[in-house]
Write a protein that holds these residues in place. Structure first.
Motif, PDB file in Angstrom:
ATOM      1  N   LYS A  47       0.814  -1.226   0.000  1.00 38.52           N
ATOM      2  CA  LYS A  47       0.000   0.000   0.000  1.00 38.52           C
ATOM      3  C   LYS A  47       0.844   1.271   0.000  1.00 38.52           C
ATOM      4  CE  LYS A  47      -3.663  -2.544   0.184  1.00 38.52           C
ATOM      5  NZ  LYS A  47      -4.092  -3.071  -1.091  1.00 38.52           N
ATOM      6  N   VAL A  48       2.047   1.222  -0.595  1.00 38.60           N
ATOM      7  CA  VAL A  48       2.880   2.417  -0.734  1.00 38.60           C
ATOM      8  C   VAL A  48       2.875   2.840  -2.200  1.00 38.60           C
ATOM      9  CG1 VAL A  48       4.377   1.874   1.233  1.00 38.60           C
ATOM     10  CG2 VAL A  48       5.041   1.109  -1.029  1.00 38.60           C
ATOM     11  N   ASN A  49       2.970   4.138  -2.459  1.00 36.36           N
ATOM     12  CA  ASN A  49       2.995   4.645  -3.828  1.00 36.36           C
ATOM     13  C   ASN A  49       4.364   4.352  -4.453  1.00 36.36           C
ATOM     14  OD1 ASN A  49       1.621   6.074  -5.951  1.00 36.36           O
ATOM     15  ND2 ASN A  49       3.028   7.759  -5.589  1.00 36.36           N
ATOM     16  N   VAL A  50       4.343   3.786  -5.644  1.00 35.88           N
ATOM     17  CA  VAL A  50       5.566   3.397  -6.346  1.00 35.88           C
ATOM     18  C   VAL A  50       5.574   4.083  -7.713  1.00 35.88           C
ATOM     19  CG1 VAL A  50       6.858   1.454  -7.317  1.00 35.88           C
ATOM     20  CG2 VAL A  50       5.572   1.158  -5.185  1.00 35.88           C
ATOM     21  N   TYR A  51       6.690   4.721  -8.045  1.00 34.66           N
ATOM     22  CA  TYR A  51       6.851   5.341  -9.361  1.00 34.66           C
ATOM     23  C   TYR A  51       7.494   4.340 -10.310  1.00 34.66           C
ATOM     24  CZ  TYR A  51       5.734   9.738  -7.119  1.00 34.66           C
ATOM     25  OH  TYR A  51       5.095  10.732  -6.426  1.00 34.66           O
ATOM     26  N   PRO A  52       7.136   4.352 -11.591  1.00 36.95           N
ATOM     27  CA  PRO A  52       7.718   3.415 -12.541  1.00 36.95           C
ATOM     28  C   PRO A  52       9.209   3.683 -12.752  1.00 36.95           C
ATOM     29  CG  PRO A  52       6.425   5.055 -13.698  1.00 36.95           C
ATOM     30  CD  PRO A  52       6.199   5.282 -12.237  1.00 36.95           C
ATOM     31  N   TYR A  53       9.976   2.614 -12.891  1.00 38.81           N
ATOM     32  CA  TYR A  53      11.411   2.764 -13.158  1.00 38.81           C
ATOM     33  C   TYR A  53      11.687   2.769 -14.657  1.00 38.81           C
ATOM     34  CZ  TYR A  53      11.499  -2.343 -13.815  1.00 38.81           C
ATOM     35  OH  TYR A  53      11.266  -3.617 -14.251  1.00 38.81           O
ATOM     36  N   LYS A  54      10.694   2.318 -15.446  1.00 36.17           N
ATOM     37  CA  LYS A  54      10.832   2.308 -16.898  1.00 36.17           C
ATOM     38  C   LYS A  54       9.479   2.639 -17.511  1.00 36.17           C
ATOM     39  CE  LYS A  54      12.252  -0.640 -20.756  1.00 36.17           C
ATOM     40  NZ  LYS A  54      12.685  -1.977 -21.151  1.00 36.17           N
ATOM     41  N   GLN A  55       9.477   3.484 -18.538  1.00 41.33           N
ATOM     42  CA  GLN A  55       8.262   3.834 -19.256  1.00 41.33           C
ATOM     43  C   GLN A  55       8.542   3.851 -20.755  1.00 41.33           C
ATOM     44  OE1 GLN A  55       7.657   7.466 -16.908  1.00 41.33           O
ATOM     45  NE2 GLN A  55       5.587   6.743 -16.496  1.00 41.33           N
ATOM     46  N   THR A  56       7.627   3.263 -21.532  1.00 36.65           N
ATOM     47  CA  THR A  56       7.775   3.196 -22.978  1.00 36.65           C
ATOM     48  C   THR A  56       6.427   3.511 -23.636  1.00 36.65           C
ATOM     49  OG1 THR A  56       7.361   0.810 -22.884  1.00 36.65           O
ATOM     50  CG2 THR A  56       9.666   1.513 -22.930  1.00 36.65           C
ATOM     51  N   PRO A  57       6.441   3.877 -24.925  1.00 38.09           N
ATOM     52  CA  PRO A  57       5.180   4.166 -25.613  1.00 38.09           C
ATOM     53  C   PRO A  57       4.242   2.962 -25.590  1.00 38.09           C
ATOM     54  CG  PRO A  57       7.044   4.857 -26.954  1.00 38.09           C
ATOM     55  CD  PRO A  57       7.603   4.079 -25.804  1.00 38.09           C
ATOM     56  N   LEU A  58       2.944   3.227 -25.552  1.00 37.34           N
ATOM     57  CA  LEU A  58       1.949   2.161 -25.593  1.00 37.34           C
ATOM     58  C   LEU A  58       1.926   1.521 -26.972  1.00 37.34           C
ATOM     59  CD1 LEU A  58      -1.156   3.672 -23.804  1.00 37.34           C
ATOM     60  CD2 LEU A  58       0.209   1.752 -23.030  1.00 37.34           C
ATOM     61  N   GLU A  59       1.784   0.209 -26.993  1.00 37.24           N
ATOM     62  CA  GLU A  59       1.631  -0.527 -28.235  1.00 37.24           C
ATOM     63  C   GLU A  59       0.431  -1.436 -28.078  1.00 37.24           C
ATOM     64  OE1 GLU A  59       5.224  -2.581 -29.245  1.00 37.24           O
ATOM     65  OE2 GLU A  59       6.444  -0.785 -29.031  1.00 37.24           O
ATOM     66  N   LYS A  60      -0.387  -1.532 -29.107  1.00 32.98           N
ATOM     67  CA  LYS A  60      -1.558  -2.397 -29.040  1.00 32.98           C
ATOM     68  C   LYS A  60      -1.125  -3.861 -28.999  1.00 32.98           C
ATOM     69  CE  LYS A  60      -4.878   0.630 -31.252  1.00 32.98           C
ATOM     70  NZ  LYS A  60      -5.459   1.111 -30.052  1.00 32.98           N
ATOM     71  N   LYS A  61      -1.910  -4.668 -28.283  1.00 28.21           N
ATOM     72  CA  LYS A  61      -1.635  -6.089 -28.180  1.00 28.21           C
ATOM     73  C   LYS A  61      -1.792  -6.737 -29.551  1.00 28.21           C
ATOM     74  CE  LYS A  61      -2.993 -10.183 -25.649  1.00 28.21           C
ATOM     75  NZ  LYS A  61      -3.804 -10.774 -24.627  1.00 28.21           N
ATOM     76  N   THR A  62      -0.755  -7.451 -29.984  1.00 24.60           N
ATOM     77  CA  THR A  62      -0.795  -8.072 -31.306  1.00 24.60           C
ATOM     78  C   THR A  62      -0.846  -9.597 -31.243  1.00 24.60           C
ATOM     79  OG1 THR A  62       1.620  -7.996 -31.442  1.00 24.60           O
ATOM     80  CG2 THR A  62       0.405  -6.159 -32.423  1.00 24.60           C
ATOM     81  N   SER A  63      -0.548 -10.168 -30.073  1.00 25.08           N
ATOM     82  CA  SER A  63      -0.616 -11.624 -29.929  1.00 25.08           C
ATOM     83  C   SER A  63      -0.842 -11.975 -28.464  1.00 25.08           C
ATOM     84  CB  SER A  63       0.688 -12.274 -30.404  1.00 25.08           C
ATOM     85  OG  SER A  63       1.718 -12.058 -29.473  1.00 25.08           O
ATOM     86  N   GLN A  65       1.099 -13.532 -26.702  1.00 22.42           N
ATOM     87  CA  GLN A  65       2.387 -13.525 -26.025  1.00 22.42           C
ATOM     88  C   GLN A  65       2.771 -12.135 -25.500  1.00 22.42           C
ATOM     89  OE1 GLN A  65       4.001 -16.434 -25.457  1.00 22.42           O
ATOM     90  NE2 GLN A  65       2.203 -17.339 -26.397  1.00 22.42           N
ATOM     91  N   ASP A  66       2.078 -11.084 -25.952  1.00 25.62           N
ATOM     92  CA  ASP A  66       2.402  -9.725 -25.507  1.00 25.62           C
ATOM     93  C   ASP A  66       2.165  -9.570 -24.016  1.00 25.62           C
ATOM     94  OD1 ASP A  66       3.044  -9.088 -28.074  1.00 25.62           O
ATOM     95  OD2 ASP A  66       1.278  -7.861 -28.449  1.00 25.62           O
ATOM     96  N   LYS A  67       2.970  -8.727 -23.388  1.00 22.00           N
ATOM     97  CA  LYS A  67       2.887  -8.517 -21.949  1.00 22.00           C
ATOM     98  C   LYS A  67       1.739  -7.607 -21.537  1.00 22.00           C
ATOM     99  CE  LYS A  67       7.841  -9.052 -21.243  1.00 22.00           C
ATOM    100  NZ  LYS A  67       9.072  -8.385 -20.820  1.00 22.00           N
ATOM    101  N   CYS A  68       1.325  -6.693 -22.386  1.00 17.35           N
ATOM    102  CA  CYS A  68       0.330  -5.689 -22.034  1.00 17.35           C
ATOM    103  C   CYS A  68      -1.000  -5.965 -22.727  1.00 17.35           C
ATOM    104  CB  CYS A  68       0.831  -4.292 -22.427  1.00 17.35           C
ATOM    105  SG  CYS A  68      -0.317  -2.992 -21.994  1.00 17.35           S
ATOM    106  N   ASP A  69      -2.050  -6.104 -21.945  1.00 17.94           N
ATOM    107  CA  ASP A  69      -3.395  -6.276 -22.475  1.00 17.94           C
ATOM    108  C   ASP A  69      -4.198  -5.039 -22.115  1.00 17.94           C
ATOM    109  OD1 ASP A  69      -5.930  -6.989 -23.225  1.00 17.94           O
ATOM    110  OD2 ASP A  69      -5.969  -8.868 -22.091  1.00 17.94           O
ATOM    111  N   LEU A  70      -4.462  -4.170 -23.097  1.00 19.62           N
ATOM    112  CA  LEU A  70      -5.161  -2.916 -22.837  1.00 19.62           C
ATOM    113  C   LEU A  70      -6.632  -3.126 -22.510  1.00 19.62           C
ATOM    114  CD1 LEU A  70      -3.499  -0.670 -25.546  1.00 19.62           C
ATOM    115  CD2 LEU A  70      -2.978  -0.799 -23.107  1.00 19.62           C
ATOM    116  N   GLN A  71      -7.144  -4.355 -22.659  1.00 21.54           N
ATOM    117  CA  GLN A  71      -8.533  -4.650 -22.300  1.00 21.54           C
ATOM    118  C   GLN A  71      -8.661  -5.058 -20.826  1.00 21.54           C
ATOM    119  OE1 GLN A  71     -10.946  -3.980 -24.505  1.00 21.54           O
ATOM    120  NE2 GLN A  71      -9.255  -3.278 -25.770  1.00 21.54           N
TER     121      GLN A  71
END
Length: 94
Positions: A47-63, A65-71
């Protein structure tokens, strides 16, 4: 997009980006497609606020296997941006 690192986060632009987080208290790691400049997310464990250590442009999920699911649901109760806005930060940025 500006990645100068002159603030609390690597990204210093206006839009939403993909962020990678690591809690300094419990070492829990997570990724989020709802990361913003100088805004953190609360660790579900500590329950502590954490800032991201890495940030990259958003990319739509293409498979599957992708790590990010925007849904995937966004836990706005853990998001600093949502708390400041008073509503889910994804509402204006689909």
């Amino acid at each position: 997009m500006s990645y100068q690192g002159s603030g609390k986060t690597p990204y210093q632009g206006d839009g939403r980006v993909f962020g990678e987080f690591r809690c300094t208290k419990c070492s829990r790691k997570w990724m989020s497609g709802n990361s913003w400049a100088n805004m953190g997310q609360e660790c579900q464990s500590c329950k502590v606020n954490v800032y991201p250590y890495k940030q990259t442009p958003l990319e739509k999920k293409t498979s599957d296997q992708d790590k990010c699911d925007l849904q995937k649901a966004h836990l706005s109760s853990l998001c600093e941006k949502c708390k400041i806005l008073g509503y889910n930060c994804r509402s204006d940025y689909h």
